[in-house]
Design an enzyme around this catalytic site. Sequence first.
Site, PDB file in Angstrom:
ATOM      1  N   GLY A  27       6.505   0.210   4.843  1.00 35.70           N
ATOM      2  CA  GLY A  27       5.700   0.752   5.926  1.00 35.70           C
ATOM      3  C   GLY A  27       4.315   1.060   5.405  1.00 35.70           C
ATOM      4  O   GLY A  27       4.093   1.199   4.190  1.00 35.70           O
ATOM      5  N   TYR A  28       3.365   1.161   6.327  1.00 35.65           N
ATOM      6  CA  TYR A  28       1.962   1.325   5.966  1.00 35.65           C
ATOM      7  C   TYR A  28       1.448   2.689   6.405  1.00 35.65           C
ATOM      8  O   TYR A  28       1.523   3.036   7.578  1.00 35.65           O
ATOM      9  CB  TYR A  28       1.129   0.190   6.560  1.00 35.65           C
TER      10      TYR A  28
END
Length: 158
Positions: A27-28
């Site tokens: 995830g970012y």
Amino acid sequence: MEIEKKYLVSELPDNLPQYKCRKIEQGYLSTSPVVRVRMDNDEYYLTYKGKGLLAREEYNLPLTKESYEHLIQKADGNIITKKRYEIPDNSGHTIELDIFEGVFSGTILAEVEFDSVEEAERYNPPAWFKEDVTMNKMYHNSNMSMLDVSHINTGNGE
């Protein structure tokens, strides 16, 4: 420095199960600059990536499982899950074949890393590579994480 090319593929190798496979979830926390958290099998990382498409800076810092689980909940957009197969090619490189799952199911990308930009530019991909998408920002995972997945075209004819 990370120097890599990305490709869509036209078909999967017949002998795929014989290659090493890793389960990846990421995830970012930010896409500008790129700050990512990743679970790679039983290892966990926080990664910073600089600007660029073919070549860019990349730094990985190890995380504990607990830190990863805390940070992944803070990620923006889509959580990316994929199986990554490591396939040696006949030029001494390793093809990292990513078969995406979840919201990007049907997307298949191959990445090849190089020691120099010149080496990357000379690379002759295998016949089962369909299209070089290195310069297409849509196929960077950080951008995929921000896509509206309700109308995705995976680029693989599906």
